[in-house]
Design a protein around this motif. Sequence first.
Motif, mmCIF file in Angstrom:
data_model
loop_
_atom_site.group_PDB
_atom_site.id
_atom_site.type_symbol
_atom_site.label_atom_id
_atom_site.label_comp_id
_atom_site.label_asym_id
_atom_site.label_seq_id
_atom_site.Cartn_x
_atom_site.Cartn_y
_atom_site.Cartn_z
ATOM 1 N N PHE A 9 0.960 -1.313 0.036
ATOM 2 C CA PHE A 9 -0.015 -0.107 -0.088
ATOM 3 C C PHE A 9 0.713 1.232 -0.127
ATOM 4 O O PHE A 9 2.079 1.014 0.579
ATOM 5 C CB PHE A 9 -0.887 0.008 1.189
ATOM 6 C CG PHE A 9 -1.616 -1.055 1.331
ATOM 7 C CD1 PHE A 9 -3.195 -1.169 0.707
ATOM 8 C CD2 PHE A 9 -1.404 -2.311 1.975
ATOM 9 C CE1 PHE A 9 -3.898 -1.873 0.632
ATOM 10 C CE2 PHE A 9 -2.631 -3.281 2.096
ATOM 11 C CZ PHE A 9 -3.776 -3.144 1.702
ATOM 12 N N GLY A 10 0.351 2.412 -0.595
ATOM 13 C CA GLY A 10 1.003 3.651 -0.535
ATOM 14 C C GLY A 10 2.284 3.621 -1.026
ATOM 15 O O GLY A 10 2.577 3.196 -2.091
ATOM 16 N N ALA A 11 3.284 4.175 -0.256
ATOM 17 C CA ALA A 11 4.527 4.443 -0.516
ATOM 18 C C ALA A 11 5.319 3.245 -0.878
ATOM 19 O O ALA A 11 6.262 3.109 -1.510
ATOM 20 C CB ALA A 11 5.512 5.535 0.301
ATOM 21 N N ALA A 12 5.007 2.265 -0.363
ATOM 22 C CA ALA A 12 5.465 0.669 -0.585
ATOM 23 C C ALA A 12 5.598 0.162 -1.918
ATOM 24 O O ALA A 12 6.487 -0.406 -2.162
ATOM 25 C CB ALA A 12 4.948 -0.256 0.460
ATOM 26 N N LYS A 13 4.651 0.763 -2.611
ATOM 27 C CA LYS A 13 4.509 0.321 -4.003
ATOM 28 C C LYS A 13 5.471 0.625 -4.816
ATOM 29 O O LYS A 13 5.986 0.395 -5.753
ATOM 30 C CB LYS A 13 2.950 0.594 -4.538
ATOM 31 C CG LYS A 13 2.110 -0.349 -4.082
ATOM 32 C CD LYS A 13 0.690 0.070 -4.845
ATOM 33 C CE LYS A 13 -0.513 -0.636 -4.149
ATOM 34 N NZ LYS A 13 -1.692 -0.263 -4.865
ATOM 35 N N THR A 14 6.117 1.822 -4.389
ATOM 36 C CA THR A 14 7.247 2.618 -5.122
ATOM 37 C C THR A 14 8.545 2.188 -4.867
ATOM 38 O O THR A 14 9.748 2.707 -5.293
ATOM 39 C CB THR A 14 7.008 4.208 -4.838
ATOM 40 O OG1 THR A 14 7.461 4.329 -3.737
ATOM 41 C CG2 THR A 14 5.741 4.660 -5.687
ATOM 42 N N LEU A 15 8.848 1.264 -3.739
ATOM 43 C CA LEU A 15 10.282 1.020 -3.435
ATOM 44 C C LEU A 15 10.782 0.172 -4.790
ATOM 45 O O LEU A 15 10.033 -0.798 -5.318
ATOM 46 C CB LEU A 15 9.851 -0.123 -2.242
ATOM 47 C CG LEU A 15 9.527 0.781 -0.951
ATOM 48 C CD1 LEU A 15 9.471 -0.391 0.191
ATOM 49 C CD2 LEU A 15 10.692 1.671 -0.618
ATOM 50 N N PRO A 16 11.945 0.152 -4.893
ATOM 51 C CA PRO A 16 12.654 -0.559 -6.062
ATOM 52 C C PRO A 16 12.436 -1.906 -6.128
ATOM 53 O O PRO A 16 11.786 -2.386 -7.259
ATOM 54 C CB PRO A 16 14.119 -0.110 -5.851
ATOM 55 C CG PRO A 16 14.141 0.974 -4.824
ATOM 56 C CD PRO A 16 12.967 0.891 -4.140
ATOM 57 N N GLY A 17 12.614 -2.599 -5.338
ATOM 58 C CA GLY A 17 12.225 -4.016 -5.404
ATOM 59 C C GLY A 17 10.837 -4.548 -5.708
ATOM 60 O O GLY A 17 10.226 -5.348 -6.386
ATOM 61 N N VAL A 18 10.102 -3.713 -4.848
ATOM 62 C CA VAL A 18 8.424 -3.923 -5.000
ATOM 63 C C VAL A 18 7.912 -3.502 -6.305
ATOM 64 O O VAL A 18 7.192 -4.163 -6.903
ATOM 65 C CB VAL A 18 7.983 -3.155 -3.656
ATOM 66 C CG1 VAL A 18 6.400 -3.489 -3.929
ATOM 67 C CG2 VAL A 18 8.328 -3.855 -2.378
ATOM 68 N N LYS A 19 8.568 -2.376 -6.604
ATOM 69 C CA LYS A 19 7.988 -1.646 -8.047
ATOM 70 C C LYS A 19 8.106 -2.807 -9.119
ATOM 71 O O LYS A 19 7.191 -2.977 -10.058
ATOM 72 C CB LYS A 19 8.574 -0.472 -8.228
ATOM 73 C CG LYS A 19 8.203 0.340 -9.303
ATOM 74 C CD LYS A 19 8.822 1.593 -9.540
ATOM 75 C CE LYS A 19 8.273 2.574 -10.605
ATOM 76 N NZ LYS A 19 8.772 3.821 -10.547
ATOM 77 N N GLU A 20 9.507 -3.230 -9.446
ATOM 78 C CA GLU A 20 9.889 -4.365 -10.316
ATOM 79 C C GLU A 20 8.805 -5.583 -10.169
ATOM 80 O O GLU A 20 8.529 -6.056 -11.259
ATOM 81 C CB GLU A 20 11.102 -4.808 -10.324
ATOM 82 C CG GLU A 20 11.955 -3.640 -10.955
ATOM 83 C CD GLU A 20 12.509 -2.746 -9.911
ATOM 84 O OE1 GLU A 20 12.421 -2.918 -8.834
ATOM 85 O OE2 GLU A 20 12.988 -1.497 -10.341
#
Length: 124
Positions: A9-20
């Motif tokens: 959720f939220g900003a966690a979706k934009t983290l590098p590993g999570v985004k890929e």
Amino acid sequence: EGAGGYRYFGAAKTLPGVKELLEGQAQKKRLAKLGAGRNDVYKRITVDYYGWKDEEDGVLLEMEEKARRENKRRKISEDGDDDSGVSGSLTDVGHDYLDVPSQEEVAKILLAEKKKNLLAKFAF
């Protein structure tokens, strides 16, 4: 939703590993929706892919005839005569077929080879 059932959720979706990870899963979902499965690829292949219609326009036949004449001319100039090769060999340009021996001829050839090998083995 991420790997292993995790939700981001939220900003966690934009983290590098999570985004890929999320982009890869989104790509898989898009491909699944398109139906780009292994069997679907073969549904779009036509007879043109296999070259079954190549001879219909006559261009290929003309090119083959030109190459056949050129090869025959080259063979004649190298050998000095028109019919010097063994009939039915792969290098015989004048024929479009191979002269396949019969079962009896093959049996005779094999017997002759076996005799020759035995004589060579036991000759003094």
